[in-house]
Design an enzyme around this catalytic site. Sequence first.
Site, PDB file in Angstrom:
ATOM      1  N   HIS A   4     -20.714  10.859  -6.746  1.00 45.74           N
ATOM      2  CA  HIS A   4     -20.455  11.388  -5.398  1.00 45.74           C
ATOM      3  C   HIS A   4     -19.390  10.567  -4.673  1.00 45.74           C
ATOM      4  CE1 HIS A   4     -24.355  13.544  -5.921  1.00 45.74           C
ATOM      5  NE2 HIS A   4     -24.703  12.401  -6.503  1.00 45.74           N
ATOM      6  N   SER A  25       9.433   6.523   0.906  1.00 47.68           N
ATOM      7  CA  SER A  25       9.497   7.544   1.944  1.00 47.68           C
ATOM      8  C   SER A  25      10.864   7.471   2.619  1.00 47.68           C
ATOM      9  CB  SER A  25       8.386   7.300   2.967  1.00 47.68           C
ATOM     10  OG  SER A  25       8.738   7.861   4.219  1.00 47.68           O
ATOM     11  N   LYS A  62       6.433   2.475   2.823  1.00 46.26           N
ATOM     12  CA  LYS A  62       5.644   3.301   1.908  1.00 46.26           C
ATOM     13  C   LYS A  62       6.036   3.163   0.438  1.00 46.26           C
ATOM     14  CE  LYS A  62       3.130   6.290   2.568  1.00 46.26           C
ATOM     15  NZ  LYS A  62       2.929   7.606   3.131  1.00 46.26           N
ATOM     16  N   GLU A 112       0.579  12.504  -8.374  1.00 48.20           N
ATOM     17  CA  GLU A 112       0.427  13.655  -7.474  1.00 48.20           C
ATOM     18  C   GLU A 112       1.059  14.898  -8.081  1.00 48.20           C
ATOM     19  OE1 GLU A 112       0.572  12.440  -2.909  1.00 48.20           O
ATOM     20  OE2 GLU A 112       2.139  11.451  -4.033  1.00 48.20           O
TER      21      GLU A 112
END
Length: 458
Positions: free
Chosen positions: A157, A278, A284, A291
């Site tokens: 979970h 970024s 970043k 992804e």
Amino acid sequence: MASKPWSGRFTEKTDKLVEEFNASISFDKRLYKHDIMGSITHARMLAKVGILTKKEVDKIISGLKAIEKEIVAGKFRFTPDLEDIHMAIEKRLIEKIGPVGGKLHTARSRNDQVALDVRLYLRDEIKEIQSLIRDLQKALVNVAKKNLDCIMPGYTHLQRAQPILFSHHLLAYYEMLKRDHERIADCLTRVNVMPLGAGALAGSPYPLDRDFVAKELGFAKPTDNSLDSVSDRDFCIEFCGAASILMMHLSRLSEEFILWSSQEFGFIELSDAFSTGSSIMPQKKNPDVPELVRGKTGRVYGNLLSLLTTMKALPLAYNKDMQEDKEALFDTVDTVKDCLKVFSPMLTTMKINKKKMLNATKQGFLTATDAADYLVKKGVPFRESHHITGRVVAYCIKTSQGLEDLSIDEWRGFSKAFGKDIKEVISVEASVKSKKAKGGTAPEAVKRRLKEIEREMR
Ligand code: ARG
């Protein structure tokens, strides 16, 4: 008008729009090598059974080989009026060697020809994909072997559950990929049958030697029903199904890499070479690669659905709808290969933050189950021991302590069955070490599995 091989019964020219709409050459040109390979074998078979003379077949074969060279050299013009790769090559052959080129299509239809080409193509791609799967499995095994001392929280979970070896976690993906490899190998047995000789749909009136063609091209056997031969795309769907499951696995591992490389987890750091920045936020470092793999999983699922839907309710035998199989299949092959290729080096170059992983196991009472198991060994029924340990945890939460902070008197306050040795039992290391039954996370069990894996990968 004479430009189309099928133009005999037509009196009007094909509408320009229809020509564009009908053409598949822009994407099926990638089948050229397999189309030529199939044609050469078909021609040799025609000579073998006496339909072509030796001279004719030699001319056809050298013509086809010359065309292959033209394509490789980028000298071949792929235009929509050529419709598809099969007609383009045949037309060029006739241009090059004269009317004898027109004998190549004897006892053959584009329907069985395209079925053959796609099978030949997919067979090659499957072998490449299998070897890329093996590469990723090897990468997983290598990282697992190098980090056998790394303990992390295992989750259910997405809540910290029990301490495990990081290697054990990685090897779970080895097992998934092992099944992917098996699934694709199984699919290959159904890809590897030879449909040529089915003709348009009914079979052939010529004394063909289909076994010869099958054998020459390395197929297990010829197909058994001409209608099925030209209308079967199960093997493409199966492949896309296996590819979807494979991508599902890659996307799960991607998701974990994305989570683990966040500041919230901080378990790993992807190398700069496999991350991006970024355009606005200078600080970043983004996990774009996992992804994208996660994202591309969607398009592979989409391709599977698109193929299934295209084939749904098609009457026998060949229907032009089936030309739509190619882009879905090709895109699946390309996407899966790209994802596998980028995954292995991303994995082997990432930094593993062992300290952070270990620290994470120290919060969240991950060894509470071990305490409960301890009581069971002392004769306390598990339901009771579960309850007692639950109360210990509640006490720890109230007094802001970890299980390892409790004194032996505090333990014994909850049950007299607790002895001094409870302190060792609830250490993270002891917890991991105790899971030594087959398939467990104990270093001993993981090392045993690694030995077996070494044999499996040979
Ligand atoms: N380009 C077609 C395809 O990809 C080849 C088969 C065409 N057959 C036909 N009878 N029009 O499916």
